[in-house]
Design a protein around this motif. Structure first.
Motif, short mmCIF file in Angstrom:
data_model
loop_
_atom_site.label_atom_id
_atom_site.label_comp_id
_atom_site.label_asym_id
_atom_site.label_seq_id
_atom_site.Cartn_x
_atom_site.Cartn_y
_atom_site.Cartn_z
N GLN A 1 -2.40 28.49 -101.68
CA GLN A 1 -2.32 29.17 -102.97
C GLN A 1 -3.67 29.15 -103.70
OE1 GLN A 1 -0.01 31.03 -104.39
NE2 GLN A 1 -1.24 31.30 -106.24
N LEU A 2 -4.32 28.00 -103.70
CA LEU A 2 -5.61 27.88 -104.38
C LEU A 2 -6.66 28.78 -103.74
CD1 LEU A 2 -5.65 24.00 -104.89
CD2 LEU A 2 -5.18 25.75 -106.63
N LEU A 3 -6.63 28.90 -102.42
CA LEU A 3 -7.56 29.80 -101.73
C LEU A 3 -7.22 31.26 -102.01
CD1 LEU A 3 -7.79 27.96 -98.29
CD2 LEU A 3 -9.63 28.20 -99.96
N HIS A 4 -5.93 31.58 -101.97
CA HIS A 4 -5.49 32.96 -102.16
C HIS A 4 -5.89 33.50 -103.53
CE1 HIS A 4 -2.91 36.51 -102.10
NE2 HIS A 4 -2.39 36.12 -103.25
N GLU A 5 -5.72 32.69 -104.55
CA GLU A 5 -5.98 33.18 -105.91
C GLU A 5 -7.44 33.01 -106.34
OE1 GLU A 5 -3.17 30.66 -107.91
OE2 GLU A 5 -4.74 29.28 -108.60
N THR B 1 -8.99 30.14 -107.01
CA THR B 1 -9.28 28.93 -107.77
C THR B 1 -10.21 28.01 -106.98
OG1 THR B 1 -7.19 29.04 -108.97
CG2 THR B 1 -8.23 26.88 -108.82
N ALA B 2 -10.08 28.03 -105.66
CA ALA B 2 -10.95 27.24 -104.78
C ALA B 2 -11.39 28.11 -103.62
CB ALA B 2 -10.20 26.01 -104.27
N THR B 3 -12.51 27.73 -103.02
CA THR B 3 -12.98 28.34 -101.79
C THR B 3 -12.91 27.31 -100.68
OG1 THR B 3 -15.29 27.70 -102.14
CG2 THR B 3 -14.56 29.79 -103.12
N ALA B 4 -13.04 27.75 -99.46
CA ALA B 4 -12.95 26.82 -98.32
C ALA B 4 -13.97 25.70 -98.44
CB ALA B 4 -13.14 27.59 -97.02
N SER B 5 -15.14 25.99 -98.99
CA SER B 5 -16.18 24.97 -99.10
C SER B 5 -15.87 23.90 -100.15
CB SER B 5 -17.53 25.62 -99.44
OG SER B 5 -17.47 26.27 -100.70
N ASP B 6 -14.87 24.17 -101.01
CA ASP B 6 -14.48 23.18 -102.01
C ASP B 6 -13.66 22.05 -101.40
OD1 ASP B 6 -15.64 24.48 -104.23
OD2 ASP B 6 -13.92 25.83 -104.39
N PHE B 7 -13.07 22.27 -100.23
CA PHE B 7 -12.18 21.28 -99.63
C PHE B 7 -12.95 20.35 -98.70
CE2 PHE B 7 -9.31 24.66 -100.91
CZ PHE B 7 -8.22 23.96 -101.40
N PHE B 8 -12.48 19.13 -98.60
CA PHE B 8 -13.03 18.18 -97.64
C PHE B 8 -11.88 17.37 -97.04
CE2 PHE B 8 -12.70 15.83 -101.60
CZ PHE B 8 -12.29 14.56 -101.21
N GLU B 9 -12.12 16.84 -95.88
CA GLU B 9 -11.16 15.94 -95.23
C GLU B 9 -11.71 14.52 -95.28
OE1 GLU B 9 -10.27 17.23 -91.31
OE2 GLU B 9 -9.39 19.15 -91.95
N HIS C 1 1.41 22.12 -109.65
CA HIS C 1 0.21 21.46 -109.12
C HIS C 1 -1.01 22.38 -109.22
CE1 HIS C 1 1.82 17.70 -107.74
NE2 HIS C 1 2.62 18.22 -106.83
N ALA C 2 -0.82 23.66 -108.93
CA ALA C 2 -1.95 24.59 -109.00
C ALA C 2 -2.51 24.66 -110.42
CB ALA C 2 -1.52 25.98 -108.52
N ASN C 3 -1.65 24.52 -111.41
CA ASN C 3 -2.12 24.52 -112.80
C ASN C 3 -3.11 23.39 -113.06
OD1 ASN C 3 -0.85 26.81 -113.84
ND2 ASN C 3 1.03 25.69 -114.37
N THR C 4 -2.92 22.25 -112.40
CA THR C 4 -3.86 21.14 -112.57
C THR C 4 -5.23 21.53 -112.05
OG1 THR C 4 -1.98 19.65 -112.14
CG2 THR C 4 -4.18 18.67 -112.19
N PHE C 5 -5.28 22.16 -110.89
CA PHE C 5 -6.54 22.60 -110.32
C PHE C 5 -7.19 23.70 -111.16
CE2 PHE C 5 -4.60 20.40 -106.85
CZ PHE C 5 -5.64 19.94 -106.05
N ARG C 6 -6.37 24.62 -111.67
CA ARG C 6 -6.90 25.69 -112.51
C ARG C 6 -7.54 25.11 -113.77
NH1 ARG C 6 -1.09 28.36 -111.64
NH2 ARG C 6 -1.44 29.37 -109.61
#
Length: 286
Positions: free
Chosen positions: A10-14, A16-24, A274-279
């Motif tokens: 959802q965060l990627l679709h809208e 709010t985040a890009t793939a580079s924002d994520f880490f493992e 949860h997405a609202n927290t990220f937004r």
């Protein structure tokens, strides 16, 4: 849990985040880091799968090596997020919030206390002296309270449902028990009357935020009556208060967020909350 995958999508679709924002997580959390928050015997029983049946029942999980690996990975994700927060002001663990884990046992789907482990890591490596843990999950952070019960360098604040699990509460440094059925106005007024003054009083070097969305009226385990909009306003207010915070040396403290619980019947409600927290985090910090 499927919500972790769906929230990412959802965060990627809208946008709010890009793939580079994520880490493992870079690795499984090493024993040396776990043992600053948990006992040697408890970690040994987890890793060797020798927990007794009573202890396993308290966790609520079918016990397995994969489950232990998952908890170690979540804990390392929170540590890694803390390090990233020093560069970006804030980092989010899309899982985590395992605040029912005590020093020597697990409870209620929590085996290892990710934010407690990370707090000890920061202090051990002289990255933070004074730490504030703000726990707004609907359930009291009983394990976190117990781990830091004799530690003045970590202030634990839990605002939770008065009639909800755990039915025998531990004593945090500050507890606000919200009556069953409370809605947006009551909850937000309590938070607004408490959090800014607390931050000013403690002047933390680092802030942990546990932002469970089980405060929603729709939540199967929540017993409060907050709307999606109210939960969103909670996060906006808390994150804005953190953004204005100043530490003892007048610097801005980094923030690490763990998502915590959410048990509404419809998965789309959980994802939206949860997405609202990220937004809110993107809007306030980026």
């Amino acid at each position: 849990m499927i919500k972790y995958e769906l929230l990412t999508q959802q965060l990627l679709h809208e946008g709010t985040a890009t793939a580079s924002d994520f880490f493992e997580p870079s690795k499984l959390c090493p024993d040396i880091d776990v043992l600053r928050a948990h006992t040697d015997q408890y970690l040994k029983d987890l890793k060797e799968l020798t927990l007794d049946k009573k202890a396993i029942r308290k966790t609520g999980f079918p016990f397995s090596a994969l489950l232990v690996e998952r908890e170690l990975r979540i804990a390392q994700g929170t540590i890694d997020g803390c390090i990233k927060a020093y560069d970006h002001r804030i980092a989010m663990n899309i899982a985590g919030g395992t605040h029912h884990a005590y020093t020597d046992h697990g409870e209620a789907f929590c085996l290892l206390n990710d934010q407690a482990i990370a707090a000890r890591y920061l202090q051990h490596h002289h990255l933070a002296d004074k730490i504030l843990i703000v726990d707004l999950d609907v359930h009291q952070g009983n394990g976190t309270a117990q781990i830091f019960q004799n530690d003045d360098s970590v202030f634990t604040f839990s605002m939770h449902g008065a009639g909800n699990y755990p039915f025998k509460k531990e004593q945090s440094d500050l507890d606000i028990a919200v009556p069953d059925g409370s809605g947006d106005d009551y909850y937000l007024n309590e938070l607004k009357n408490t959090l800014p003054d607390l931050i000013h009083q403690e002047k933390p070097d680092f802030i942990f935020y546990l932002c469970g969305v089980d405060v929603l009226e729709s939540d199967k385990l929540g017993r409060l009556s907050m709307s999606l909009e109210g939960c969103k306003r909670r996060d906006e207010f808390a994150l804005s208060a953190f953004a204005k915070a100043r530490s003892q040396n007048n610097s801005f403290p980094p923030i690490q967020c763990s998502m915590g619980g959410g048990y509404s019947p419809e998965i789309k409600t959980i994802i939206e909350a949860h997405a609202n927290t990220f937004r809110a985090a993107r809007e306030i910090f980026m």
